[in-house]
Design a protein around this motif. Structure first.
Motif: not given
Length: 338
Positions: A81-84, A205-210, A302-309
């Protein structure tokens, strides 16, 4: 007489004694190649046996893998979600911007002269002039209130000068620039968008740390789940472990099947976690596409691609292996034949 004759016979045929001694047991040294092939063969057999045991109890194995998948999918979904979100705001450079709203009765020549003066200011990197007509057209497109605005007798929006400061890191210089702009004769009001930039940065930053904290906590949860599962497997095979140790099996030899079992649990949990992410993205992609199109944007989730897999399966397998190693090392060492 007989003893003298037997000594004479041995002296006459010395090779006979050597042949007699050579018929005993001979010690052979095992080569490194044989040890390597034996080690690989045992790993292959243990891996296949672990897979067979995993699929022999599909319900229990699926439930354990699903618990691991849910624990992994939560931080992965937050990170996705943060990446999107960052991709959605990628078109905006995130730099502070000063909006100078001019008086409605300001003449075009005076506005052009004022804009040229600001462009020559070394503290200002860029000046963009937006006329009242352009501001109204942009507002109609963004709000969708074209019919309502068309019924107005006059354009209520003033002309605007958008300024991009050269130094965006020094808050004191930005405040001095805003104060100087407010003192100009053509200026009606000045708005500094620095607060929104700071809030957006802090929110990210809060989202990343969480996400990182949640990932650490749930990773510990995955390890504990695998530890408890492998402990139950060890207890169910206690008699078998005792027999193997009685015939000389080492702790590493006994531990190896359980390590492969933990690897199976983690790997399958990673696959299920990726499938959960993919299902969530497919479920939300339609409403998000409709929402973005209502604002005149073609943004798509954007969905989870091959790198997420790869990341999920490899990370989950590593967590499963770690949990299995902790459980097997502790409990197998405590099982000793008496």
């Amino acid at each position: 007489m007989k003893q003298t004759q037997s000594r004479a016979q041995r002296q006459a045929s010395p090779g006979a004694d050597k042949r007699t001694r050579s018929t005993g047991a001979v010690a052979a040294r095992t080569g490194f190649g044989d040890l390597w092939r034996s080690w690989l063969g045992h790993h292959r057999e243990v891996a296949l046996e672990s897979l067979r045991r995993f699929f022999a109890t599909p319900m229990a194995s699926t439930m354990t893998a699903l618990v691991i998948a849910i624990a992994l999918a939560l931080p992965a979904a937050l990170q996705l979600g943060l990446a999107n979100f960052q991709r959605a705001v990628a078109g905006w450079d995130g730099q502070p911007q000063v909006s100078v709203f001019l008086h409605k009765d300001a003449r075009d020549a005076a506005v052009e002269s004022f804009a040229a003066k600001l462009r020559s200011d070394p503290a200002i990197a860029e000046v963009t002039y937006i006329s009242p007509e352009e501001a109204l057209a942009e507002f109609e497109q963004a709000s969708g209130l074209g019919d309502v605005l068309a019924g107005l007798d006059a354009n209520p929006l003033p002309a605007v000068l958008l300024l991009r400061p050269r130094d965006t890191q020094d808050d004191d210089k930005l405040q001095i620039l805003v104060a100087n702009l407010q003192q100009q004769a053509l200026t009606d009001s000045v708005v500094l968008d620095l607060a929104w930039v700071q809030r957006l940065t802090q929110l990210t930053e809060v989202g990343q740390r969480l996400s990182a904290g949640l990932a650490v906590l749930l990773a510990l949860g995955v390890i504990l789940v695998v530890v408890n599962t492998i402990r139950l497997h060890i207890e169910s095979r206690r008699e078998e472990i005792l027999v193997v140790k009685l015939v000389g099996g080492t702790n590493a030899f006994v531990r190896r099947p359980f390590l492969y079992s933990g690897l199976c649990y983690g790997f399958c949990g990673g696959i299920l976690a990726w499938l959960l992410l993919l299902g969530g993205v497919l479920l939300l992609s339609g409403p998000i596409a409709g929402l973005s199109s209502s604002y005149g944007s073609n943004y798509a989730l954007a969905g989870p691609g091959f790198s997420y897999f790869i990341g999920l399966t490899a990370g989950a397998a590593l967590l499963g292996l770690s949990g299995a190693w902790l459980a097997a090392t502790r409990h197998i060492r405590a099982i000793e034949p008496t």
